[in-house]
Scaffold this active site. Structure first.
Site, PDB file in Angstrom:
ATOM      1  NE  ARG A 142      57.515 -66.872   2.141  1.00  0.00           N
ATOM      2  CZ  ARG A 142      57.224 -67.952   1.432  1.00  0.00           C
ATOM      3  NH1 ARG A 142      56.687 -67.818   0.227  1.00  0.00           N
ATOM      4  NH2 ARG A 142      57.484 -69.152   1.900  1.00  0.00           N
ATOM      5  CE  LYS A 177      37.131 -56.960 -14.741  1.00  0.00           C
ATOM      6  NZ  LYS A 177      35.941 -57.846 -14.768  1.00  0.00           N
ATOM      7  CE  LYS A 209      34.712 -52.606 -20.127  1.00  0.00           C
ATOM      8  NZ  LYS A 209      34.841 -53.862 -20.897  1.00  0.00           N
ATOM      9  CD  GLU A 239      31.604 -54.124 -23.139  1.00  0.00           C
ATOM     10  OE1 GLU A 239      32.666 -54.397 -22.556  1.00  0.00           O
ATOM     11  OE2 GLU A 239      30.622 -53.611 -22.582  1.00  0.00           O
ATOM     12  CG  ASP A 260      30.646 -57.726 -22.207  1.00  0.00           C
ATOM     13  OD1 ASP A 260      31.609 -58.354 -21.728  1.00  0.00           O
ATOM     14  OD2 ASP A 260      29.793 -57.142 -21.516  1.00  0.00           O
TER      15      ASP A 260
END
Length: 323
Positions: A142, A177, A209, A239, A260
């Protein structure tokens, strides 16, 4: 066949290898891998990371008592052979982790890969043959499959994005992410699928950002502050969400700009405004259905969290041969 321990120590057997020009070697499947076709190589996973991840995963699954089912039902001297096969088409990633599972369990279990990480497989394709101590083989089943299913799912979805933009100059990139603790492996799987890696961590590069810009005052000011603070080897990307912001940062000297959440018409306008001054990355709202249109706007890179966070595990199974 080679024992898992020997394969791990000496690297991929030469029958499965090709050089990458840097003294490294990777297993070669019978089919061209997405990465091979795109002209770059799959990186080697650092053994220390593989060792640690597998050790933690086995500890989670085996606990203090081990595999109670196998210990109760299988004689201690029993041997078994199992076939690891694909139950659907896809791209394989994670073989070094699967091998390390059996190496750490011991018992002389042999792991014989039939393809390489990055190989495309069809339904029914044999990925590896595993043989040896039956208890240890089943104890590791597994954990080995969890790594392979998850990473092969990422590689497979990445490859669909890569194929969708074929013929354009756009490269498919991942993001930060990722699953906590698995980032290096998930980004490795992206490479197996033919994609490219964005930064690995906050410490890799500067990416300014919207929230940074909001605090700094405006995009141009934020870029100039970053350029003044960064060393000459530190990459900077910023960004923007509007054409006026793009013009501002281009005048400030930006060389990499993230566009973006722009629609395709706005992306085309941004490419025209840029006129080759900076490399442009499209991000936000990127789906498999939309990615071709984004690529055709002329951007250099397309980043998507979907390839790591939205990938369905590839269905792979390990079946013991009945004697």
């Amino acid at each position: 066949m080679r024992t898992a321990a020997r394969w791990y120590r000496t690297g991929w057997d030469k029958r499965f290898c090709r050089g990458d020009g840097n003294g490294l070697a990777h297993p070669v499947s019978r089919k061209p891998t997405p990465a091979m076709q795109d002209g770059f190589n799959i990186p080697v996973l650092p053994p220390a990371l593989v060792d640690d991840a597998v050790r933690r995963a086995l500890g989670e699954d085996l606990g203090l008592s081990g595999d109670l089912t196998s210990l109760a039902t299988i004689p201690p001297d029993a041997q078994a052979t199992a076939t690891l096969s694909a139950r659907e088409p896809g791209v394989i990633a994670g073989l070094p982790l699967a091998l390390e599972v059996f190496r750490q369990l011991g018992g002389g279990v042999e792991f014989d890969p039939q393809v390489a990480d990055g190989a495309r497989v069809d339904k029914g394709s044999i990925v590896a043959v595993v043989s040896g101590d039956a208890r240890q083989l089943l104890a590791g089943e597994r954990t080995a499959l969890n790594f392979l299913n998850h990473l092969s799912g990422i590689a497979s979805l990445t490859n669909k994005f890569v194929e969708a933009v074929a013929g354009t100059k756009a490269r498919i990139c991942d993001t930060r992410k990722t699953t906590p603790g698995l980032r290096a492996f998930e980004k490795y799987a992206v490479r197996c699928g033919g994609g490219a890696n964005h930064r690995y961590a906050l410490s890799d590069a500067i990416l300014i950002k919207d929230n940074h810009i909001a605090v700094a005052g405006n995009a141009g000011k934020a870029y100039r502050a970053a350029r003044a603070a960064a060393g000459h080897l530190v990459a900077i990307e910023i960004e923007v969400t509007t054409l006026s912001q793009l013009e501002d940062v281009l005048e400030a000297g930006a060389t990499v700009v993230m566009l973006d959440n722009m629609d395709n018409e706005l992306l085309k306008a941004a490419v025209r405004l840029n006129d080759g001054r900076a490399r442009l990355e499209a991000s936000g709202g990127v789906t498999l259905e939309r990615v071709r249109g984004i690529a055709e706007t002329g951007v250099d890179f397309i980043s998507s969290s979907q390839i790591t966070m939205g990938a369905k595990p590839l269905d792979l199974g390990l079946d013991v041969e009945i004697r």
